[in-house]
Design a protein around this motif. Structure first.
Motif, PDB file in Angstrom:
ATOM      1  N   VAL A 158     -11.598  25.802  -7.747  1.00 24.57           N
ATOM      2  CA  VAL A 158     -10.278  26.070  -8.311  1.00 24.57           C
ATOM      3  C   VAL A 158      -9.261  25.008  -7.907  1.00 24.57           C
ATOM      4  O   VAL A 158      -8.452  24.556  -8.726  1.00 24.57           O
ATOM      5  CB  VAL A 158      -9.802  27.490  -7.901  1.00 24.57           C
ATOM      6  CG1 VAL A 158      -9.643  27.602  -6.384  1.00 24.57           C
ATOM      7  CG2 VAL A 158      -8.493  27.836  -8.598  1.00 24.57           C
ATOM      8  N   GLY A 159      -9.303  24.567  -6.656  1.00 24.63           N
ATOM      9  CA  GLY A 159      -8.342  23.556  -6.201  1.00 24.63           C
ATOM     10  C   GLY A 159      -8.523  22.230  -6.913  1.00 24.63           C
ATOM     11  O   GLY A 159      -7.562  21.628  -7.419  1.00 24.63           O
ATOM     12  N   GLY A 160      -9.776  21.760  -6.971  1.00 21.66           N
ATOM     13  CA  GLY A 160     -10.036  20.481  -7.628  1.00 21.66           C
ATOM     14  C   GLY A 160      -9.766  20.516  -9.111  1.00 21.66           C
ATOM     15  O   GLY A 160      -9.275  19.536  -9.691  1.00 21.66           O
ATOM     16  N   ALA A 161     -10.085  21.651  -9.764  1.00 24.38           N
ATOM     17  CA  ALA A 161      -9.871  21.754 -11.208  1.00 24.38           C
ATOM     18  C   ALA A 161      -8.380  21.711 -11.549  1.00 24.38           C
ATOM     19  O   ALA A 161      -7.966  21.051 -12.503  1.00 24.38           O
ATOM     20  CB  ALA A 161     -10.494  23.047 -11.732  1.00 24.38           C
ATOM     21  N   GLU A 162      -7.570  22.424 -10.767  1.00 20.51           N
ATOM     22  CA  GLU A 162      -6.121  22.387 -11.008  1.00 20.51           C
ATOM     23  C   GLU A 162      -5.552  21.017 -10.674  1.00 20.51           C
ATOM     24  O   GLU A 162      -4.665  20.508 -11.363  1.00 20.51           O
ATOM     25  CB  GLU A 162      -5.422  23.467 -10.188  1.00 20.51           C
ATOM     26  CG  GLU A 162      -5.694  24.880 -10.653  1.00 20.51           C
ATOM     27  CD  GLU A 162      -4.893  25.900  -9.887  1.00 20.51           C
ATOM     28  OE1 GLU A 162      -4.329  25.538  -8.831  1.00 20.51           O
ATOM     29  OE2 GLU A 162      -4.833  27.065 -10.329  1.00 20.51           O
ATOM     30  N   ASP A 171      -0.583  -1.777  -8.851  1.00 20.26           N
ATOM     31  CA  ASP A 171      -1.331  -1.353  -7.655  1.00 20.26           C
ATOM     32  C   ASP A 171      -1.175   0.144  -7.416  1.00 20.26           C
ATOM     33  O   ASP A 171      -2.141   0.837  -7.071  1.00 20.26           O
ATOM     34  CB  ASP A 171      -0.851  -2.133  -6.425  1.00 20.26           C
ATOM     35  CG  ASP A 171      -1.242  -3.599  -6.480  1.00 20.26           C
ATOM     36  OD1 ASP A 171      -2.141  -3.935  -7.277  1.00 20.26           O
ATOM     37  OD2 ASP A 171      -0.631  -4.399  -5.749  1.00 20.26           O
ATOM     38  N   PHE A 172       0.030   0.652  -7.611  1.00 21.10           N
ATOM     39  CA  PHE A 172       0.261   2.081  -7.419  1.00 21.10           C
ATOM     40  C   PHE A 172      -0.537   2.897  -8.434  1.00 21.10           C
ATOM     41  O   PHE A 172      -1.125   3.935  -8.099  1.00 21.10           O
ATOM     42  CB  PHE A 172       1.754   2.387  -7.552  1.00 21.10           C
ATOM     43  CG  PHE A 172       2.087   3.841  -7.407  1.00 21.10           C
ATOM     44  CD1 PHE A 172       2.056   4.457  -6.164  1.00 21.10           C
ATOM     45  CD2 PHE A 172       2.426   4.603  -8.515  1.00 21.10           C
ATOM     46  CE1 PHE A 172       2.357   5.803  -6.024  1.00 21.10           C
ATOM     47  CE2 PHE A 172       2.726   5.944  -8.383  1.00 21.10           C
ATOM     48  CZ  PHE A 172       2.692   6.546  -7.134  1.00 21.10           C
ATOM     49  N   LEU A 173      -0.571   2.402  -9.670  1.00 19.16           N
ATOM     50  CA  LEU A 173      -1.349   3.086 -10.699  1.00 19.16           C
ATOM     51  C   LEU A 173      -2.835   3.059 -10.360  1.00 19.16           C
ATOM     52  O   LEU A 173      -3.555   4.036 -10.590  1.00 19.16           O
ATOM     53  CB  LEU A 173      -1.102   2.427 -12.064  1.00 19.16           C
ATOM     54  CG  LEU A 173      -1.550   3.224 -13.290  1.00 19.16           C
ATOM     55  CD1 LEU A 173      -0.766   4.524 -13.404  1.00 19.16           C
ATOM     56  CD2 LEU A 173      -1.392   2.394 -14.554  1.00 19.16           C
ATOM     57  N   GLY A 174      -3.298   1.939  -9.793  1.00 15.19           N
ATOM     58  CA  GLY A 174      -4.694   1.849  -9.377  1.00 15.19           C
ATOM     59  C   GLY A 174      -5.025   2.834  -8.263  1.00 15.19           C
ATOM     60  O   GLY A 174      -6.100   3.457  -8.272  1.00 15.19           O
ATOM     61  N   GLN A 175      -4.111   2.994  -7.313  1.00 12.15           N
ATOM     62  CA  GLN A 175      -4.319   3.975  -6.244  1.00 12.15           C
ATOM     63  C   GLN A 175      -4.362   5.394  -6.800  1.00 12.15           C
ATOM     64  O   GLN A 175      -5.175   6.221  -6.372  1.00 12.15           O
ATOM     65  CB  GLN A 175      -3.195   3.850  -5.196  1.00 12.15           C
ATOM     66  CG  GLN A 175      -3.182   2.530  -4.438  1.00 12.15           C
ATOM     67  CD  GLN A 175      -1.930   2.370  -3.584  1.00 12.15           C
ATOM     68  OE1 GLN A 175      -1.137   3.289  -3.460  1.00 12.15           O
ATOM     69  NE2 GLN A 175      -1.752   1.190  -3.012  1.00 12.15           N
ATOM     70  N   PHE A 176      -3.519   5.644  -7.745  1.00 10.49           N
ATOM     71  CA  PHE A 176      -3.490   6.962  -8.374  1.00 10.49           C
ATOM     72  C   PHE A 176      -4.791   7.223  -9.120  1.00 10.49           C
ATOM     73  O   PHE A 176      -5.347   8.327  -9.086  1.00 10.49           O
ATOM     74  CB  PHE A 176      -2.312   7.029  -9.346  1.00 10.49           C
ATOM     75  CG  PHE A 176      -1.692   8.386  -9.451  1.00 10.49           C
ATOM     76  CD1 PHE A 176      -0.641   8.749  -8.633  1.00 10.49           C
ATOM     77  CD2 PHE A 176      -2.173   9.309 -10.359  1.00 10.49           C
ATOM     78  CE1 PHE A 176      -0.072   9.996  -8.715  1.00 10.49           C
ATOM     79  CE2 PHE A 176      -1.613  10.563 -10.450  1.00 10.49           C
ATOM     80  CZ  PHE A 176      -0.556  10.910  -9.621  1.00 10.49           C
ATOM     81  N   SER A 177      -5.280   6.182  -9.793  1.00 11.35           N
ATOM     82  CA  SER A 177      -6.548   6.303 -10.521  1.00 11.35           C
ATOM     83  C   SER A 177      -7.697   6.570  -9.569  1.00 11.35           C
ATOM     84  O   SER A 177      -8.581   7.394  -9.854  1.00 11.35           O
ATOM     85  CB  SER A 177      -6.807   5.022 -11.320  1.00 11.35           C
ATOM     86  OG  SER A 177      -8.059   5.069 -11.963  1.00 11.35           O
ATOM     87  N   ALA A 178      -7.699   5.898  -8.407  1.00 11.73           N
ATOM     88  CA  ALA A 178      -8.764   6.110  -7.421  1.00 11.73           C
ATOM     89  C   ALA A 178      -8.737   7.544  -6.891  1.00 11.73           C
ATOM     90  O   ALA A 178      -9.794   8.168  -6.714  1.00 11.73           O
ATOM     91  CB  ALA A 178      -8.596   5.122  -6.270  1.00 11.73           C
ATOM     92  N   LEU A 179      -7.546   8.087  -6.672  1.00 13.30           N
ATOM     93  CA  LEU A 179      -7.431   9.466  -6.205  1.00 13.30           C
ATOM     94  C   LEU A 179      -7.964  10.437  -7.253  1.00 13.30           C
ATOM     95  O   LEU A 179      -8.662  11.404  -6.926  1.00 13.30           O
ATOM     96  CB  LEU A 179      -5.962   9.778  -5.890  1.00 13.30           C
ATOM     97  CG  LEU A 179      -5.640  11.210  -5.426  1.00 13.30           C
ATOM     98  CD1 LEU A 179      -6.394  11.537  -4.147  1.00 13.30           C
ATOM     99  CD2 LEU A 179      -4.141  11.381  -5.230  1.00 13.30           C
ATOM    100  N   LEU A 210     -10.225   9.750  -9.585  1.00 11.11           N
ATOM    101  CA  LEU A 210     -11.676   9.595  -9.661  1.00 11.11           C
ATOM    102  C   LEU A 210     -12.373  10.292  -8.497  1.00 11.11           C
ATOM    103  O   LEU A 210     -13.437  10.902  -8.673  1.00 11.11           O
ATOM    104  CB  LEU A 210     -12.045   8.111  -9.675  1.00 11.11           C
ATOM    105  CG  LEU A 210     -11.704   7.346 -10.955  1.00 11.11           C
ATOM    106  CD1 LEU A 210     -11.977   5.861 -10.772  1.00 11.11           C
ATOM    107  CD2 LEU A 210     -12.510   7.886 -12.127  1.00 11.11           C
ATOM    108  N   ASN A 211     -11.777  10.222  -7.318  1.00 11.41           N
ATOM    109  CA  ASN A 211     -12.359  10.887  -6.150  1.00 11.41           C
ATOM    110  C   ASN A 211     -12.372  12.404  -6.345  1.00 11.41           C
ATOM    111  O   ASN A 211     -13.368  13.075  -6.017  1.00 11.41           O
ATOM    112  CB  ASN A 211     -11.565  10.522  -4.897  1.00 11.41           C
ATOM    113  CG  ASN A 211     -12.189  11.083  -3.635  1.00 11.41           C
ATOM    114  OD1 ASN A 211     -13.371  10.866  -3.358  1.00 11.41           O
ATOM    115  ND2 ASN A 211     -11.411  11.802  -2.858  1.00 11.41           N
ATOM    116  N   THR A 212     -11.288  12.940  -6.896  1.00  9.24           N
ATOM    117  CA  THR A 212     -11.237  14.382  -7.181  1.00  9.24           C
ATOM    118  C   THR A 212     -12.281  14.766  -8.224  1.00  9.24           C
ATOM    119  O   THR A 212     -12.948  15.796  -8.106  1.00  9.24           O
ATOM    120  CB  THR A 212      -9.829  14.768  -7.680  1.00  9.24           C
ATOM    121  OG1 THR A 212      -8.858  14.368  -6.717  1.00  9.24           O
ATOM    122  CG2 THR A 212      -9.734  16.262  -7.908  1.00  9.24           C
TER     123      THR A 212
END
Length: 559
Positions: A190-194, A228-236, A238-240
């Motif tokens: 539930v946490g990851g999906a939200e 760079d900030f957008l790339g960090q956001f994208s990595a987060l 993808l990890n989720t």
């Protein structure tokens, strides 16, 4: 679940398609189980055919009937699978189209008061990705759940005719796989999906911000930081998503393990029944293959329930916007439009909901029909807010706005907007042709009316140079045309609407002096018999008006 139930109600207009899709899914699932079950029996019975019994007589076997039944089931499964995909996806597309239409209807009363406080990327994400996420409500939740309930009931009932103990054992294991496993992985995911919904929405917001401000980012050498900030956001994000995928893989593996354990358990019971002469050899094959095929019914459920929170979150985000209260309310008793267009503001004060200080303070202003006024003031002084009150984008906190002596709160909002033609500093062009952008003002305009509007706006020469003429594509937000030509297209649209009151909000902002002079000259000819209300922070174009007012800190005074 209230959010999901709310949208299930919106499915009613398409219930015929939805029911047909579920019936085809059920037909496909049951024919697949029947095909594997009958095939197992056929192979076993064929192996025994021709053997000599203890009494010396050969065992006979009718090959033709089961062979024909197997062919029929194979055809039904293939056609059913195709039909299921076709109908369920058609049903889903119809439902999503209906929800989008409903959502846009909910947005109309919120323009511009409520929606002006939302970021465009966030609104775009809710209109596209969040509504798209609702496809899981039917395809991955509703239809598979109904098919699993009916299918599991049919399988356990069928097995009960052969061996009740096997029926009970299979039913319990199917219940564990279809209820307990999905519940566990719904809780774990539930946490990851939200989070993936929120992260994806924020990612799109930043993407839109970057695209809209691309030139400014380049000019200020800030593109790299934002990228760079957008790339960090994208990595987060993808990890989720990887964490969610791991849970999906574990859920699938656990369901497969339960299926194999059930087959092993049923095999033990079947062998015992066979030794006790309760099951024949072909019957044993029927039971085993039926149990093996039955788990296809519950395989999709754990992953669907894991992502249930994602669908709920998307539904909640859509409802949050649709349930916003508009800044203006519909009149209880609607009055017709008056025959005259005299405007008046009486003791009008106004503040935005999120601000403490008033934007307008005790404004008194009379604008007789045919008069032409300008309001000059610095940015943020309240000029544009005053225009918004005239067109009833907002209602004043105190005082009233009158049209020919009638409070505009008593007028229908759509009818009221027919009185106003607007030319603002931001000429909004849509991703369409020049002609389509002009016809927004008057969809049934004739070729003669279009030609007159084009001539009045000074667009004849520009359109004449274009190979496709009026059918030339202007691009997203008019990127294919210059700022001056975009303003002229907006001006032609103003002529085409031909409203009695012209609202000019910094109409020549950002244009060069020659284009500015041409725009004001064209406006002067067009506005001779119309009411004009213009706001600006410059003195250019004041020759168009008769009276000039000054706006400072929300107070109005005549110059």
């Amino acid at each position: 679940m209230n959010d999901l139930w709310f949208f299930l109600k919106l499915f009613k207009p398409h219930r015929g398609w939805l029911v047909a899709g579920i019936l085809l899914s059920l037909l496909t699932a049951l024919s697949s189980i029947a095909l594997l079950t009958l095939s197992g029996w056929f192979i076993s019975a064929s192996a025994l055919a021709g053997l000599v019994a203890m009494d010396g007589n050969a065992l006979t076997f009718n090959f033709m009937l089961p062979a024909a039944q197997i062919r029929a089931l194979a055809i039904i499964r293939t056609v059913g699978r195709y039909g299921e995909r076709l109908v369920t996806h058609e049903a889903t597309f119809r439902v999503l189209a209906g929800i989008r239409g409903w959502f846009f209807q909910q947005l109309v009363p919120l323009v511009p008061g409520r929606l002006s406080v939302m970021r465009s990327g966030d609104l775009l994400s809710r209109m596209t990705a969040d509504i798209d996420a609702l496809d899981a409500l039917y395809l991955r939740l509703l239809a598979p759940a109904i098919v699993a309930i009916v299918g599991v009931t049919a399988v356990t009932g069928f097995l009960a005719f052969y061996a009740p103990v096997i029926s009970v054992a299979t039913g319990l294991m199917l219940l564990v796989a279809s209820v307990w496993v999905p519940w566990v992985f719904n809780r774990l995911g539930v946490g990851g999906a939200e989070q993936i919904i929120v992260l994806a929405a924020n990612f799109r917001i930043r993407q839109v911000d970057m695209m809209q401000g691309f030139s400014e980012l380049i000019a200020n050498q800030a593109y790299g930081r934002f990228s760079d900030f957008l790339g960090q956001f994208s990595a987060l994000m993808l990890n989720t998503q990887r964490q969610n995928n791991r849970l999906s893989a574990i859920a699938s593996a656990l369901t497969f393990l339960l299926a194999q354990l059930t087959v092993l358990l049923v095999l033990i019971f079947a062998v015992i029944s066979f030794k006790n002469n309760l099951l024949s050899g072909p019957d044993l094959a029927v039971v085993i293959f039926c149990v093996l095929a039955a788990f296809e019914l519950v395989t999709p459920l754990p992953q669907a329930m894991q992502m249930l929170a994602k669908t709920q979150k998307a539904a909640r985000r859509i409802r949050q916007v649709s349930e916003m209260s508009p800044t203006v309310s519909r009149p209880i008793q609607v009055l017709g439009l008056p025959e005259r267009y005299d405007l008046q503001l009486k003791e009008v004060s106004f503040r935005y909901p999120d601000q403490h200080n008033p934007v307008l303070k005790n404004i008194n202003l009379a604008i007789p029909q045919g008069s032409k006024i300008a309001i000059i003031g610095a940015s943020g002084s309240g000029k544009t807010t005053l225009l918004h009150l005239l067109m009833r984008y907002y209602d004043p906190e105190q005082g009233s706005v009158l049209l020919a002596g009638q409070n505009i709160k008593q007028l229908d909002a759509e009818q009221l907007m027919t009185c106003f033609g607007v030319l603002s500093q931001r000429s909004q062009l849509f991703a369409a042709s020049i002609k389509e952008n002009l016809l927004i003002a008057k969809p049934n305009a004739s070729a003669t009316e279009l030609a007159m509007a084009i001539q009045a706006a000074g667009l004849e020469k520009f359109i004449g140079y274009l190979p496709e003429g009026l059918d030339t594509w202007v691009g997203e937000s008019g990127v294919q045309v210059s700022g001056g030509e975009a303003r002229r297209i907006a001006l032609a649209r103003l002529y085409l609407k031909n409203a009695p009151i012209l609202i000019l909000d910094e109409p020549t902002e950002g244009l060069d002096s020659d284009t500015e002079a041409d725009i004001f000259k064209a406006l002067a000819n067009f506005a001779k018999d119309k009411t004009v209300v213009m706001v600006t922070h410059r003195e250019a174009g004041l020759g168009l008006v008769d009276t000039v007012y000054g706006m400072e800190s929300g107070r109005l005074s005549q110059w």
